[in-house]
Write a protein that holds these residues in place. Structure first.
Motif, mmCIF file in Angstrom:
data_model
loop_
_atom_site.group_PDB
_atom_site.id
_atom_site.type_symbol
_atom_site.label_atom_id
_atom_site.label_comp_id
_atom_site.label_asym_id
_atom_site.label_seq_id
_atom_site.Cartn_x
_atom_site.Cartn_y
_atom_site.Cartn_z
ATOM 1 N N ILE A 333 83.210 70.007 72.174
ATOM 2 C CA ILE A 333 83.504 69.340 73.443
ATOM 3 C C ILE A 333 82.200 68.792 74.002
ATOM 4 O O ILE A 333 81.172 69.472 73.998
ATOM 5 C CB ILE A 333 84.140 70.304 74.471
ATOM 6 C CG1 ILE A 333 85.412 70.940 73.906
ATOM 7 C CG2 ILE A 333 84.443 69.563 75.774
ATOM 8 C CD1 ILE A 333 85.221 72.322 73.375
ATOM 9 N N ILE A 334 82.233 67.562 74.471
ATOM 10 C CA ILE A 334 81.106 66.951 75.178
ATOM 11 C C ILE A 334 81.567 66.662 76.597
ATOM 12 O O ILE A 334 82.631 66.049 76.795
ATOM 13 C CB ILE A 334 80.645 65.649 74.503
ATOM 14 C CG1 ILE A 334 80.167 65.916 73.076
ATOM 15 C CG2 ILE A 334 79.531 64.993 75.301
ATOM 16 C CD1 ILE A 334 79.743 64.674 72.326
ATOM 17 N N ASP A 335 80.795 67.116 77.582
ATOM 18 C CA ASP A 335 81.144 66.751 78.964
ATOM 19 C C ASP A 335 79.967 66.029 79.619
ATOM 20 O O ASP A 335 78.812 66.175 79.208
ATOM 21 C CB ASP A 335 81.619 67.963 79.772
ATOM 22 C CG ASP A 335 80.495 68.940 80.129
ATOM 23 O OD1 ASP A 335 79.331 68.654 79.819
ATOM 24 O OD2 ASP A 335 80.791 69.993 80.716
ATOM 25 N N TRP A 336 80.264 65.233 80.610
ATOM 26 C CA TRP A 336 79.272 64.434 81.328
ATOM 27 C C TRP A 336 79.864 64.029 82.669
ATOM 28 O O TRP A 336 81.065 64.217 82.928
ATOM 29 C CB TRP A 336 78.895 63.191 80.509
ATOM 30 C CG TRP A 336 79.973 62.152 80.436
ATOM 31 C CD1 TRP A 336 80.166 61.079 81.257
ATOM 32 C CD2 TRP A 336 81.054 62.120 79.491
ATOM 33 N NE1 TRP A 336 81.272 60.368 80.882
ATOM 34 C CE2 TRP A 336 81.835 60.978 79.795
ATOM 35 C CE3 TRP A 336 81.436 62.921 78.422
ATOM 36 C CZ2 TRP A 336 82.973 60.642 79.070
ATOM 37 C CZ3 TRP A 336 82.573 62.578 77.706
ATOM 38 C CH2 TRP A 336 83.319 61.456 78.024
ATOM 39 N N CYS A 337 79.017 63.457 83.525
ATOM 40 C CA CYS A 337 79.446 62.957 84.825
ATOM 41 C C CYS A 337 79.389 61.436 84.818
ATOM 42 O O CYS A 337 78.370 60.852 84.445
ATOM 43 C CB CYS A 337 78.554 63.490 85.945
ATOM 44 S SG CYS A 337 78.866 65.223 86.349
#
Length: 591
Positions: A333-337
């Motif tokens: 999983i990759i998360d970012w804003c």
């Protein structure tokens, strides 16, 4: 022109009582009473017309057939310039062209549609075909499995989906051609249980006494609502002691919530609900809060000394990210804003299969000059661990500010510049890759050794030095000219370049003190010595070149063994005279 032979001449029946023959007429350019006249008759009796033809674009003629089944008919076309005929032999049983079905209606479930219809002539055994138009524009044809059946069931459809259907029929025996399509029927399948799972994610914030977990969910391509989602059910329960689960329901307009949990392990599940049932639960396991859990769970609270941030680059399609794959995880999983400078920052995430080790992250919210942080997690058995952190830009922009030069050290042929460390915080529009030092004499062009030529927009030339270490804070420019005015500036550059030069700092190199010393030694000192010598000429002459040299000052008489008392004695055999002068012959003889 004389008439042409009638084209496309054919005959058919729709009810086994009446036959209609059709053909296309040709152009003769004759009108009114001279226009072509058509006659349809039995071939065996041309003078007895079976019917009167009517023509527009297509000519047709109909008559009752009685009990006769095989017909041999001739159509005759005639005008004042000539006459032509066409003959057609047919069996009525082989020329059935049914009327279109009517009164079409349906019965629906969530995955099936059963169509029903009627047709006029029930004495003719018909075979029917159904056309179903899918939502994506694809057309499917379904044939009725039983002859003379007035219904067909279409299976494998999507729940709560709109379809358009229509029916046509042909003779079951001696099929000749299909009927016209019925009027289309628009129908919708019923709702079904949601299939698949929601894609869920979390953001954990440590607080006093526990943690605040922000939960997010979204529907992905693998999730099928199969109806209208009316609510979401969020449930969390402590894993260790098996305490009673807590749950809360949200309207379908929400896609996130925040809950408080203590420092124990928790199991969190989220389900979607439509008017039929709940979807399968999507599950997250939040591990017990320990010092080590900070390292594996929290991206925003992780120190750089624990996990260094890697830099990633933007492309035309988005921001390219790669990571080291680990075989123990079943997904990444990759998360970012999307908006890292705002709160809330619009957290986004994306899942990848276990055999993936790179991805291009794109978003319409990405803009040049904004630094985005990406956290990469590995997931196994609904538990996630933070693996890597990346920072990067869709496209870097030049730095907003120039380095502040705090100190300038000058010599007659060099200048040493010292500047403050450049700020590299998240507000910077790019990664500082190094510095450029530009220098040039105020008068004339620059041609310093070790530099590159740089041309400004006004076509003036500068000498350019490149420092590729962004940590460097000091640089010395050499090979300057003494007693010369120079303009100089230090610029930071990123992957997006640097801003144009707006102003310079001016310096003046001092005189070369070594030249003054040289002039003093070569000119002043000899002049002073010459003046003294001229002033004390007699004394100098007596000291350096006496008229009668003193034997005591002779190097030849410097040996101790030749001294007699205080006087030095010259031994003739130690000398090599240039000239031997004799006083008299008597003395010579004596010697």
């Amino acid at each position: 022109e004389p008439p042409d032979t009638p084209k496309d001449f054919s005959c058919h029946t729709q009810d086994m009582k009446r036959v209609t023959c059709t053909w296309r007429e040709g152009e003769t350019y004759l009108y009114g009473r001279n226009s072509p006249q058509y006659t349809l008759s039995k071939t065996s009796s041309l003078k007895m017309a079976l019917c009167k033809a009517s023509c527009s674009k297509l000519c047709s003629c109909s008559w009752d057939i009685g009990h006769q089944r095989i017909w041999n008919v001739t159509v005759t076309v005639e005008n004042p310039l000539g006459k032509k005929t066409a003959t057609h032999v047919f069996d009525v049983n082989h020329r059935i062209y049914p009327t279109a079905p009517f009164q079409v209606w349906e019965d629906c479930t969530d995955t099936e549609i059963t169509l029903h219809w009627n047709y006029e002539n029930k004495k003719i055994e018909l075979f029917c075909q159904t056309e179903v138009l899918q939502p994506d524009g694809k057309v499917e044809l379904h044939n009725s499995s039983v002859a003379d059946s007035k219904r067909v069931t279409v299976r494998g459809l999507q729940p709560d989906t709109e379809y358009r259907a229509r029916v046509r029929c042909g003779a079951a025996k001696h099929f000749w051609r299909w009927s016209e399509w019925s009027q289309p029927l628009t129908t919708r399948t019923k709702e079904g249980t949601p299939s698949g799972k929601l894609d869920i994610w979390r953001e954990i914030t440590p607080v006093l006494g526990g943690r605040i977990v922000a939960l997010f969910w979204k529907q992905t391509a693998s999730f099928q609502a199969n109806g209208k989602i009316i609510s979401y059910e969020v449930t969390w329960e402590k894993i260790e002691d098996g305490s009673k689960p807590e749950s809360i329901s949200f309207s379908s307009v929400y896609n996130s919530t925040r809950i408080f949990i203590d420092n124990h392990s928790y199991r969190i599940s989220i389900m979607a609900k439509n008017n039929v049932n709940f979807s399968l639960p999507s599950v997250l396991i939040i591990s017990r809060a320990t010092d080590n859990s900070r390292k594996i769970l929290f991206c925003s609270f992780l120190g750089t000394e624990e996990l260094k941030e890697g830099q990633v680059n933007g492309t035309d399609d988005g921001i390219f990210i790669s990571w080291e794959p680990r075989s123990i995880y079943d997904s990444y999983i990759i998360d970012w804003c999307n908006f890292p400078r705002l709160q809330p920052c619009d957290l986004q995430w994306k899942r990848f299969s276990p055999n993936t080790s790179s991805a291009v992250i794109n978003s319409v919210a990405f803009v040049p000059g904004v630094r985005y942080k990406f956290c990469i997690y590995g997931s196994v058995a609904n538990r996630v661990s933070l693996l890597e952190k990346k920072i990067g830009y869709l496209r870097e922009l030049p730095p907003r500010l120039d380095p502040i030069v705090r100190k300038v050290d000058l010599t007659y042929n060099s200048v040493t510049l010292s500047w403050d460390s450049y700020l590299t915080n998240e507000s910077e529009p790019g990664f500082v890759r190094g510095y450029h030092v530009y220098v040039s004499p105020v008068q004339g062009n620059c041609n310093l050794k070790g530099s590159k030529k740089h041309i400004l927009s006004d076509e003036s030339e500068l000498c350019k030095y490149t420092i590729e270490n962004p940590e460097e804070k000091r640089y010395t420019v050499k090979h300057l000219m003494p007693n010369t005015k120079y303009k100089i500036v230090v610029k930071a550059f990123t992957g997006g370049g640097e801003t144009p030069i707006a102003y310079f700092r001016y310096i003046d190199t001092p005189y070369n003190s070594n030249i003054l010393y040289f002039v003093f030694l070569v000119v002043i000192v000899p002049t002073l010595v010459a003046a003294i010598c001229h002033w004390k000429m007699k004394w100098v002459k007596e000291c350096c070149c006496p008229a009668i040299p003193s034997p005591n000052k002779s190097k030849v008489l410097s040996f101790k063994e030749f001294k007699i008392d205080s006087e030095k004695v010259l031994k003739i055999n130690d000398c090599l005279p240039d000239v031997l002068a004799m006083d008299s012959d008597a003395e010579v003889q004596k010697l």
